[in-house]
Enzyme design. Structure first.
Site, short mmCIF file in Angstrom:
data_model
loop_
_atom_site.label_atom_id
_atom_site.label_comp_id
_atom_site.label_asym_id
_atom_site.label_seq_id
_atom_site.Cartn_x
_atom_site.Cartn_y
_atom_site.Cartn_z
N LYS A 76 0.92 -1.56 -0.03
CA LYS A 76 0.09 -0.06 0.01
C LYS A 76 0.85 1.34 0.07
CE LYS A 76 -2.43 -0.26 3.76
NZ LYS A 76 -1.86 -1.59 4.29
N ARG A 91 -8.97 2.29 9.62
CA ARG A 91 -8.40 0.99 9.97
C ARG A 91 -9.59 0.03 10.73
NH1 ARG A 91 -2.98 1.34 9.18
NH2 ARG A 91 -1.69 -0.60 9.38
N ARG A 144 -0.61 -8.22 13.36
CA ARG A 144 -0.88 -7.26 12.57
C ARG A 144 -1.78 -7.71 11.44
NH1 ARG A 144 4.57 -5.11 11.08
NH2 ARG A 144 3.74 -4.04 9.10
N ARG A 196 11.44 -7.21 4.68
CA ARG A 196 11.80 -5.66 5.06
C ARG A 196 12.26 -5.51 6.50
NH1 ARG A 196 6.45 -2.19 4.76
NH2 ARG A 196 6.16 -2.78 7.13
N ARG A 205 12.24 -1.92 11.00
CA ARG A 205 11.19 -1.12 11.36
C ARG A 205 10.78 -1.93 12.75
NH1 ARG A 205 5.89 0.07 7.84
NH2 ARG A 205 4.96 -0.79 9.66
P1 ADP Z 1 1.18 -1.65 8.10
O1 ADP Z 1 -0.03 -1.44 7.20
O2 ADP Z 1 2.38 -2.38 7.10
O3 ADP Z 1 0.91 -2.51 9.11
P2 ADP Z 1 1.20 1.05 8.62
O4 ADP Z 1 2.64 2.02 8.56
O5 ADP Z 1 0.19 1.49 8.06
O6 ADP Z 1 1.91 -0.33 8.46
O7 ADP Z 1 0.79 1.02 10.48
C1 ADP Z 1 1.91 0.74 11.45
C2 ADP Z 1 1.10 0.69 12.65
O8 ADP Z 1 0.69 2.00 13.03
C3 ADP Z 1 -0.08 -0.22 12.85
O9 ADP Z 1 0.24 -1.39 13.23
C4 ADP Z 1 -0.72 0.78 14.12
O10 ADP Z 1 -0.24 0.28 15.34
C5 ADP Z 1 -0.52 2.16 13.69
N1 ADP Z 1 -1.44 2.50 12.96
C6 ADP Z 1 -1.26 3.25 11.57
N2 ADP Z 1 -2.56 3.68 11.28
C7 ADP Z 1 -3.55 3.42 12.24
C8 ADP Z 1 -4.75 3.77 12.26
N3 ADP Z 1 -5.59 4.42 11.52
N4 ADP Z 1 -5.60 3.51 13.36
C9 ADP Z 1 -4.59 2.98 14.82
N5 ADP Z 1 -3.30 2.52 14.31
C10 ADP Z 1 -2.76 2.64 13.32
#
Ligand code: ADP
Length: 188
Positions: free
Chosen positions: A15, A90, A144, A127, A133
């Site tokens: 994404k 989310r 996740r 990754r 990360r």
């Molecule tokens: P990925 O989709 O690869 O898990 P992201 O960079 O989108 O990675 O998100 C990393 C982390 O940030 C998530 O696992 C969560 O803890 C937090 N996060 C991101 N966006 C949200 C959201 N909209 N609501 C709650 N937590 C979020």
């Protein structure tokens, strides 16, 4: 095609990469809550301190914090004509808050990037070796994925009921192949 686009898809589906490319191509800001939250953690803000441990475990940061962060971002001038949302909403609570903020059906389309779960876990582990990360270790990655299935996947059914088309794109090709699929989906 309007320019208020939402990206949906499991962690590791690509994404972030595709959203950045598409945002550049159509000239709208790429709003990634993951990036914003990681910046807050790095900067040591109040929000960052609250989010840090939660993110490291692969859980969701509380809705009120994320909703406030996104509302503030969407109020900035560069978001007037459109934006590409990546990582938000989310869950259905966040989706409801977004509807309340921008109006039900105000999104032009939700792009759902689909990918096979085993391949995703493998990609994320790779990754982890490259980028380091904090949330890219195997336990967190599995968590996740399950948070995604439980909380986020239902949005693929939520949006058609809330006047937003969901278009599915195959996320399993090369970066260029996937991007071509997105372009086709937006054109059709
Ligand atoms: P990925 O989709 O690869 O898990 P992201 O960079 O989108 O990675 O998100 C990393 C982390 O940030 C998530 O696992 C969560 O803890 C937090 N996060 C991101 N966006 C949200 C959201 N909209 N609501 C709650 N937590 C979020």
């Amino acid at each position: 095609m309007g320019r208020k686009i939402l990206f949906l898809g499991p962690p590791g589906a690509g994404k972030g990469t595709q959203a950045a490319m598409l945002a550049r191509a159509i000239g709208v800001p790429h709003i990634s809550t993951g990036v914003m939250l990681r910046e807050a953690v790095a900067a040591g803000t109040d929000l960052g301190r609250k989010a840090d441990v939660i993110m490291a475990a692969g859980d969701l940061v509380p809705d009120d914090l994320v909703v406030a962060m996104v509302a503030e971002r969407l109020s900035q001038e560069d978001a007037v004509c459109g934006y590409l949302l990546d990582g938000f909403p989310r869950n259905v609570v966040q989706a409801g808050a977004l509807d309340a903020a921008i109006g039900k059906g105000a999104l032009d389309v939700a792009l759902l990037l689909e990918a096979d779960e085993d391949a995703l876990v493998e990609r994320l582990l790779k990754r982890a070796e490259q980028e380091g990360r904090a949330d890219d270790n195997e336990d967190t990655i599995r968590n996740r994925q399950s948070v995604y299935r439980r909380e986020t996947e239902p949005l693929a059914a939520y949006y058609p009921e809330h006047d937003v088309d969901v278009v599915t794109v195959d996320g399993m090709g090369t970066i260029e192949e996937v991007f071509a699929g997105i372009a086709r989906a937006l054109a059709g």
